[in-house]
Write a protein that holds these residues in place. Structure first.
Motif, short mmCIF file in Angstrom:
data_model
loop_
_atom_site.label_atom_id
_atom_site.label_comp_id
_atom_site.label_asym_id
_atom_site.label_seq_id
_atom_site.Cartn_x
_atom_site.Cartn_y
_atom_site.Cartn_z
N HIS A 142 3.43 12.95 19.64
CA HIS A 142 4.45 13.08 18.60
C HIS A 142 3.92 13.76 17.34
N LEU A 143 4.85 14.35 16.62
CA LEU A 143 4.65 14.88 15.28
C LEU A 143 5.45 14.00 14.34
N MET A 144 5.16 14.04 13.06
CA MET A 144 5.96 13.29 12.11
C MET A 144 5.87 13.94 10.74
N GLY A 145 6.90 13.73 9.96
CA GLY A 145 6.91 14.23 8.60
C GLY A 145 7.98 13.53 7.80
N GLY A 146 7.80 13.51 6.48
CA GLY A 146 8.79 12.89 5.62
C GLY A 146 8.31 12.79 4.19
N GLN A 147 9.04 12.00 3.41
CA GLN A 147 8.73 11.77 2.00
C GLN A 147 8.80 10.27 1.73
N PHE A 148 8.13 9.83 0.64
CA PHE A 148 8.13 8.41 0.30
C PHE A 148 8.10 8.21 -1.21
N ASN A 149 8.55 7.01 -1.63
CA ASN A 149 8.51 6.55 -3.01
C ASN A 149 8.31 5.04 -2.93
N MET A 150 7.07 4.58 -3.14
CA MET A 150 6.72 3.18 -2.91
C MET A 150 6.16 2.56 -4.19
N ALA A 151 6.54 1.29 -4.46
CA ALA A 151 6.04 0.62 -5.66
C ALA A 151 6.27 -0.88 -5.60
N ASN A 152 5.46 -1.60 -6.37
CA ASN A 152 5.66 -3.01 -6.70
C ASN A 152 5.59 -3.96 -5.50
N TRP A 153 4.71 -3.69 -4.55
CA TRP A 153 4.50 -4.59 -3.41
C TRP A 153 3.28 -5.45 -3.70
N LYS A 154 3.46 -6.75 -3.70
CA LYS A 154 2.37 -7.66 -4.04
C LYS A 154 1.84 -8.34 -2.79
N HIS A 155 0.94 -7.67 -2.11
CA HIS A 155 0.24 -8.27 -0.97
C HIS A 155 -1.16 -7.68 -0.94
N GLY A 156 -2.07 -8.32 -0.26
CA GLY A 156 -3.47 -7.90 -0.30
C GLY A 156 -3.94 -7.27 0.98
N ILE A 157 -3.23 -6.27 1.49
CA ILE A 157 -3.60 -5.66 2.77
C ILE A 157 -4.46 -4.42 2.52
N ASN A 158 -5.63 -4.41 3.09
CA ASN A 158 -6.51 -3.25 3.09
C ASN A 158 -6.80 -2.95 4.56
N PHE A 159 -6.13 -1.93 5.12
CA PHE A 159 -6.14 -1.69 6.55
C PHE A 159 -6.62 -0.28 6.85
N LEU A 160 -7.71 -0.14 7.58
CA LEU A 160 -8.24 1.14 8.04
C LEU A 160 -8.37 2.16 6.91
N GLY A 161 -8.87 1.74 5.76
CA GLY A 161 -9.09 2.66 4.64
C GLY A 161 -7.88 2.89 3.77
#
Length: 192
Positions: free
Chosen positions: A92-111
């Protein structure tokens, strides 16, 4: 945009595809996370299909949390038994746009350190590719359930803002490369 891409894909296929199976689908995992999505899968040959899926999330949740995005993900699939039944692999190929903010969790996954989303807003675009494995269970003549897991790479280019609604950039054109899961789906499929 997704409908236009699907229409162009179908129009470009040979006329013999009319005898092949066509399916429409939704990923119920994405639906559960309030990211409406839809897909279409078209038979190209007895063991080959083209799946084009997309999703759109325009919501701002409580306390200013955002995960607004759109995504298009075309995938060529090879079926080991027959199209739309049993085991398959895909690219598969993929593409898109995002606008992300204000998530309070402590996930550090694969860099990828999503803890940074607590204090800042990230807005940008991404493109990538991956491979996947899946299985489709026949429920009836027209209904299937399909599970799929894909891994791959995405290139992300984004701007950083100091808060959810601030307009002043603190970083422009930052780059992040992600390697890991690129597709997790449990699809409900209607086959024509």
């Amino acid at each position: 945009m997704l409908l236009m891409l699907v229409a162009i894909t179908i129009a470009a296929l040979p006329q013999s595809v009319a005898a092949q199976k066509i399916g429409i689908k939704t990923n119920i995992l994405s639906d559960a996370t309030l990211s409406p999505n839809a897909g279409i899968e078209v038979g190209l040959a007895p063991k080959w299909t083209l799946d084009v899926s997309g999703q759109l999330n325009l919501w701002t949740l409580s306390r200013g949390r955002k995960y607004k995005h759109w995504l298009v993900q075309p995938e060529a699939r090879y079926w080991f038994c027959e199209a739309t039944a049993g085991h398959f692999v895909g690219a598969h190929l993929m593409g898109g746009q995002f606008n992300m903010a204000n998530w309070k969790h402590g996930i550090n996954f694969l860099g990828t350190d999503s803890r940074k989303l607590q204090d800042r807003r990230y807005q940008g675009w991404f493109a990538g590719l991956g491979i996947a494995y899946g299985y489709s269970w026949l429920l009836s003549e027209h209904w299937n359930i399909e599970a799929e897991l894909g891994i791959g790479w995405t290139y992300n280019r984004y701007d950083v803002y100091p808060c959810t609604v601030c307009g002043r950039k603190i970083r422009s054109n930052a780059v992040h490369n992600y390697v890991g899961p690129t597709k997790i789906a449990i699809n409900l499929v209607y086959v024509f």
